[in-house]
Motif scaffolding. Structure first.
Motif, PDB file in Angstrom:
ATOM      1  N   SER A 199       0.625  -1.087   0.135  1.00 35.67           N
ATOM      2  CA  SER A 199       0.011  -0.105  -0.087  1.00 35.67           C
ATOM      3  C   SER A 199       0.778   1.248  -0.072  1.00 35.67           C
ATOM      4  CB  SER A 199      -0.970  -0.085   1.195  1.00 35.67           C
ATOM      5  OG  SER A 199      -0.108   0.084   2.539  1.00 35.67           O
ATOM      6  N   PRO A 200       0.258   2.439  -0.289  1.00 33.45           N
ATOM      7  CA  PRO A 200       1.226   3.747  -0.231  1.00 33.45           C
ATOM      8  C   PRO A 200       1.602   4.164   0.780  1.00 33.45           C
ATOM      9  CG  PRO A 200      -0.854   3.999  -1.792  1.00 33.45           C
ATOM     10  CD  PRO A 200      -1.027   2.720  -0.991  1.00 33.45           C
ATOM     11  N   GLU A 201       0.866   3.681   1.936  1.00 36.26           N
ATOM     12  CA  GLU A 201       1.179   4.414   3.419  1.00 36.26           C
ATOM     13  C   GLU A 201       2.214   3.144   4.065  1.00 36.26           C
ATOM     14  OE1 GLU A 201      -2.073   3.312   2.143  1.00 36.26           O
ATOM     15  OE2 GLU A 201      -2.520   5.506   1.905  1.00 36.26           O
ATOM     16  N   GLY A 202       3.105   4.019   4.828  1.00 36.69           N
ATOM     17  CA  GLY A 202       4.031   3.117   5.674  1.00 36.69           C
ATOM     18  C   GLY A 202       5.415   2.956   5.138  1.00 36.69           C
ATOM     19  N   PRO A 203       6.258   2.564   5.677  1.00 39.08           N
ATOM     20  CA  PRO A 203       7.615   2.459   5.243  1.00 39.08           C
ATOM     21  C   PRO A 203       7.639   1.294   4.432  1.00 39.08           C
ATOM     22  CG  PRO A 203       7.482   1.526   7.495  1.00 39.08           C
ATOM     23  CD  PRO A 203       6.134   2.051   7.110  1.00 39.08           C
ATOM     24  N   LEU A 204       9.090   1.327   3.749  1.00 42.31           N
ATOM     25  CA  LEU A 204       9.370   0.192   2.742  1.00 42.31           C
ATOM     26  C   LEU A 204       9.566  -1.055   3.582  1.00 42.31           C
ATOM     27  CD1 LEU A 204      10.456  -0.609  -0.097  1.00 42.31           C
ATOM     28  CD2 LEU A 204      12.539  -0.061   0.605  1.00 42.31           C
ATOM     29  N   LYS A 205       8.856  -1.949   3.087  1.00 38.41           N
ATOM     30  CA  LYS A 205       8.991  -3.548   3.600  1.00 38.41           C
ATOM     31  C   LYS A 205       8.926  -4.346   2.906  1.00 38.41           C
ATOM     32  CE  LYS A 205       6.784  -2.554   8.128  1.00 38.41           C
ATOM     33  NZ  LYS A 205       5.440  -3.010   9.228  1.00 38.41           N
ATOM     34  N   ARG A 206       8.665  -4.457   1.439  1.00 39.79           N
ATOM     35  CA  ARG A 206       8.358  -5.276   0.377  1.00 39.79           C
ATOM     36  C   ARG A 206       8.843  -4.495  -0.978  1.00 39.79           C
ATOM     37  NH1 ARG A 206       2.950  -8.200  -0.166  1.00 39.79           N
ATOM     38  NH2 ARG A 206       3.376  -8.360  -2.322  1.00 39.79           N
ATOM     39  N   LEU A 207       9.462  -5.201  -2.188  1.00 38.09           N
ATOM     40  CA  LEU A 207       9.331  -4.626  -3.378  1.00 38.09           C
ATOM     41  C   LEU A 207       8.318  -5.516  -4.170  1.00 38.09           C
ATOM     42  CD1 LEU A 207      13.331  -4.389  -4.009  1.00 38.09           C
ATOM     43  CD2 LEU A 207      11.733  -2.622  -3.149  1.00 38.09           C
ATOM     44  N   ASP A 208       7.676  -4.863  -5.052  1.00 34.62           N
ATOM     45  CA  ASP A 208       6.706  -5.648  -5.842  1.00 34.62           C
ATOM     46  C   ASP A 208       7.056  -5.060  -7.345  1.00 34.62           C
ATOM     47  OD1 ASP A 208       4.266  -6.648  -4.473  1.00 34.62           O
ATOM     48  OD2 ASP A 208       4.711  -4.761  -3.414  1.00 34.62           O
ATOM     49  N   PHE A 209       6.819  -6.018  -8.597  1.00 38.89           N
ATOM     50  CA  PHE A 209       7.085  -5.851  -9.754  1.00 38.89           C
ATOM     51  C   PHE A 209       6.195  -5.984 -10.662  1.00 38.89           C
ATOM     52  CE2 PHE A 209      10.829  -7.349  -7.363  1.00 38.89           C
ATOM     53  CZ  PHE A 209      12.141  -6.342  -7.814  1.00 38.89           C
ATOM     54  N   ASN A 210       5.975  -5.150 -11.611  1.00 40.40           N
ATOM     55  CA  ASN A 210       5.088  -5.434 -12.711  1.00 40.40           C
ATOM     56  C   ASN A 210       5.445  -6.054 -13.763  1.00 40.40           C
ATOM     57  OD1 ASN A 210       3.229  -3.255 -11.479  1.00 40.40           O
ATOM     58  ND2 ASN A 210       4.804  -1.602 -12.398  1.00 40.40           N
ATOM     59  N   LEU A 211       4.434  -7.041 -13.954  1.00 43.46           N
ATOM     60  CA  LEU A 211       4.723  -7.917 -15.152  1.00 43.46           C
ATOM     61  C   LEU A 211       3.693  -7.794 -16.211  1.00 43.46           C
ATOM     62  CD1 LEU A 211       6.287  -9.923 -12.967  1.00 43.46           C
ATOM     63  CD2 LEU A 211       5.396 -11.788 -14.145  1.00 43.46           C
ATOM     64  N   THR A 212       4.326  -7.909 -17.450  1.00 46.41           N
ATOM     65  CA  THR A 212       3.409  -7.716 -18.558  1.00 46.41           C
ATOM     66  C   THR A 212       2.394  -8.934 -18.583  1.00 46.41           C
ATOM     67  OG1 THR A 212       4.823  -9.181 -20.266  1.00 46.41           O
ATOM     68  CG2 THR A 212       5.251  -6.789 -20.083  1.00 46.41           C
ATOM     69  N   ARG A 213       1.230  -8.655 -19.387  1.00 51.27           N
ATOM     70  CA  ARG A 213       0.258  -9.687 -19.516  1.00 51.27           C
ATOM     71  C   ARG A 213       0.564 -11.016 -20.040  1.00 51.27           C
ATOM     72  NH1 ARG A 213      -3.209 -11.434 -16.450  1.00 51.27           N
ATOM     73  NH2 ARG A 213      -3.526  -9.287 -16.066  1.00 51.27           N
ATOM     74  N   GLN A 214       1.617 -10.799 -21.011  1.00 53.71           N
ATOM     75  CA  GLN A 214       2.141 -12.277 -21.783  1.00 53.71           C
ATOM     76  C   GLN A 214       3.016 -12.852 -20.679  1.00 53.71           C
ATOM     77  OE1 GLN A 214       1.692 -13.086 -24.830  1.00 53.71           O
ATOM     78  NE2 GLN A 214       2.581 -14.960 -24.159  1.00 53.71           N
ATOM     79  N   GLU A 215       4.024 -12.195 -19.810  1.00 52.55           N
ATOM     80  CA  GLU A 215       4.639 -12.778 -18.669  1.00 52.55           C
ATOM     81  C   GLU A 215       3.751 -13.632 -17.783  1.00 52.55           C
ATOM     82  OE1 GLU A 215       8.415 -10.472 -18.242  1.00 52.55           O
ATOM     83  OE2 GLU A 215       6.981  -9.317 -17.713  1.00 52.55           O
ATOM     84  N   TRP A 216       2.739 -12.937 -17.427  1.00 50.37           N
ATOM     85  CA  TRP A 216       1.834 -13.612 -16.362  1.00 50.37           C
ATOM     86  C   TRP A 216       1.180 -14.680 -17.001  1.00 50.37           C
ATOM     87  CZ3 TRP A 216       1.560 -14.086 -11.717  1.00 50.37           C
ATOM     88  CH2 TRP A 216       2.008 -13.019 -10.730  1.00 50.37           C
ATOM     89  N   ASP A 217       0.578 -14.623 -18.314  1.00 51.03           N
ATOM     90  CA  ASP A 217      -0.111 -15.819 -18.942  1.00 51.03           C
ATOM     91  C   ASP A 217       0.820 -16.871 -19.160  1.00 51.03           C
ATOM     92  OD1 ASP A 217      -2.289 -14.287 -19.181  1.00 51.03           O
ATOM     93  OD2 ASP A 217      -2.194 -13.579 -21.418  1.00 51.03           O
ATOM     94  N   ASP A 218       1.991 -16.775 -19.426  1.00 55.45           N
ATOM     95  CA  ASP A 218       3.153 -17.794 -19.790  1.00 55.45           C
ATOM     96  C   ASP A 218       3.356 -18.376 -18.442  1.00 55.45           C
ATOM     97  OD1 ASP A 218       3.381 -17.048 -22.362  1.00 55.45           O
ATOM     98  OD2 ASP A 218       5.282 -16.053 -22.010  1.00 55.45           O
TER      99      ASP A 218
END
Length: 530
Positions: A382-401
């Motif tokens: 969530s936007p609130e709070g300190p840094l605790k995790r990293l999240d990465f965006n995948l393309t739809r093709q990467e998710w489908d594969d």
């Protein structure tokens, strides 16, 4: 005629002053508005009125005489903007945008973030000013600060709206002549010719007008070429060779305020000053300390980080560099050095400033008792709070594969591709499906990373205890390969081994994501036999 702002069905009709707001950017509560921004979010060039005296550099009044001015001449303020290129989105963000609307050409990302493709090339974020005109804007703008834009009829592309000056409709020039006052030397009087569109040093060197008010001059100030400037606090090293002068209208620089300045007018950021031999006098560095907002540096060098992660990493990096929430001279230099190391590929003298993985806190794990598996609660993205995790965006093709198999091998290859795009060198994944894990590092970086991979449904990672410590080496060799095993053994001996967990997380109420967190519980699986 400017196109009307597109509205979603059932949405409330916004007022003309409605602006696009960002949750992490707002007007600072402790500071004055910087950059001489008017109520429309634009900077206006001064216009001399015939009845208004002009202040000379020596603080003496001067008379003005306007001669041969045609009666039909109109004198109006001229709006000055940064060039449209200053507002272009980085290429790595374009893949996240939806297709243009078939009627307006606007790419709508949610209800308050609209983008358009320009005929000149590039894509910009769209804003609406108080006069209900479309303008280019930056993420950090409180009000849109860019030039006006309009849609080209019959197309889905937009362009910078032509002005009277750019269309050649107004070639007038205003000639101003100063008359000598009784106490002036005639040789000091100059009759300049000023164009109504000229900005001069107002745009290129605004710091020359940052002279500190006499009542504010103190030991934390610096004199350059006879002008005394206020300084950004030096920070933890009072003898640091680089100091930073600042606009006296800026009080203190926290992360949000610094981002706002870098996003609205780069020329108003603090400027570095150094002593130049042989006279050892202070001179202002002609180079800008930062060419972009701080978040843009993160997004450029870690291109698949989610928008939330980019914002949190940038804020965390700012705090680490400055040893606190407020900018210091030492901290600004550390940030500049880090960004330069990223660009040049040099070894970073302060790895925690240069790697988001090292900025992550070590998360605790819980156990129900002896002999039970341990669990790790994943923090909320969530936007609130300190840094605790990293999240990465995948393309739809990467998710489908990935979703076609969701095997351990596919999970390793998906994470390998993500890490490679962030600049990490990953040891080749093995073909085993059981206990998927990877070992990787960054070039010219002293740390080695071991990441255990999981497919998480919900918010918990369950980690079984190792019941056969004597088999750890054999299992690790199968998991990661012999070369990677030797690498982590060496790194562990040098106390340079970092333990991570990551993989895919599926939540019913949120978008699927790929995450990384940091912990030290992998030692339960491996260190017993090392």
């Amino acid at each position: 005629m400017s196109p009307k702002r597109p509205l979603k069905p059932g949405a409330n009709n916004p007022s003309p002053d409605t602006t696009f707001t960002l949750p992490d950017v707002g007007p600072p509560t402790l500071h004055r508005l910087p950059l001489n921004i008017t109520s429309h979010g634009t900077e206006r060039a001064p216009v001399d009125h015939p009845d208004t005296p002009v202040q000379s550099s020596s603080s003496r009044s001067a008379s003005l005489e306007i001669a041969d001015l045609p009666l039909e001449t109109h004198i109006t303020p001229v709006t000055v903007h940064a060039p449209i290129e200053h507002f272009f989105l980085p290429p790595n963000q374009l893949a996240r945008l939806p297709a243009p609307n078939a009627l307006s050409g606007i790419r709508e990302l949610g209800t308050q973030r609209h983008f358009v493709d320009l005929q000149e090339g590039g894509t910009v974020l769209l804003g609406i000013d108080s006069e209900n005109h479309y303008r280019a804007r930056l993420n950090s703008d409180f009000r849109p600060s860019g030039p006006r834009v309009e849609r080209l009829e019959g197309t889905l592309t937009w362009r910078v709206k032509p002005t009277a000056e750019s269309a050649g409709d107004n070639d007038s020039r205003l000639t101003v002549k100063r008359l000598r006052t009784p106490d002036e030397d005639p040789e000091e009087v100059v009759a300049p010719k000023r164009s109504s569109t000229s900005t001069g040093d107002d745009w290129s060197d605004p710091w020359k007008k940052w002279e500190a008010p006499p009542q504010h001059a103190s030991s934390s100030s610096l004199e350059v070429d006879g002008i005394r400037f206020l300084l950004v606090p030096r920070g933890s090293d009072p003898d640091h060779p680089i100091v930073y002068i600042k606009n006296p209208e800026h009080w203190i620089y926290d992360f949000d305020y610094m981002e706002r300045i870098l996003g609205t007018d780069l020329m108003q950021q603090p400027r570095g000053a150094i002593r130049v031999p042989p006279a050892n006098q202070w001179e202002v560095d002609p180079n800008l300390p930062f060419q972009h907002p701080l978040k843009q540096y993160i997004a450029n060098y870690f291109p698949q980080l989610s928008e939330i992660s980019v914002a949190k990493v940038a804020r965390r990096q700012f705090g680490l560099a400055n040893d606190g929430d407020l900018a210091t001279g030492v901290g600004l230099t550390r940030l500049r050095q880090t960004f330069n190391d990223w660009k040049s590929g040099n070894s970073a003298p302060r790895p925690p400033l240069a790697d988001p993985l090292l900025m992550l806190p070590i998360l605790p794990t819980a156990s129900m008792g002896p002999g039970f598996a341990r669990t790790l609660d994943l923090p909320t993205s969530s936007p609130e709070g300190p840094l605790k995790r990293l999240d990465f965006n995948l393309t739809r093709q990467e998710w489908d594969d990935f979703k076609t198999t969701q095997s351990g091998t596919e999970l390793k290859w998906m994470m390998t591709a993500i890490l490679n795009r962030q600049g990490y060198d990953v040891f080749p994944p093995t073909s085993t499906n059981a206990f998927p894990a990877l070992v990787f590092r960054r070039r010219n970086h002293p740390f080695v990373f071991f990441i255990s991979l999981y497919r998480v449904k919900g918010r918990k990672i369950h980690q079984p205890l190792n019941t056969d410590p004597n088999a750890t080496d054999a299992r690790l060799n199968t998991q990661i390969g012999y070369a990677a095993l030797q690498e982590i053994l060496q790194a562990h001996a040098e106390k340079k081994l970092v333990w991570l967990k990551g993989g895919s997380q599926v939540l019913a109420s949120q978008t699927d994501t790929v995450f990384i967190v940091r912990d030290d519980e992998s030692r339960l699986e491996t260190l017993a036999s090392l």
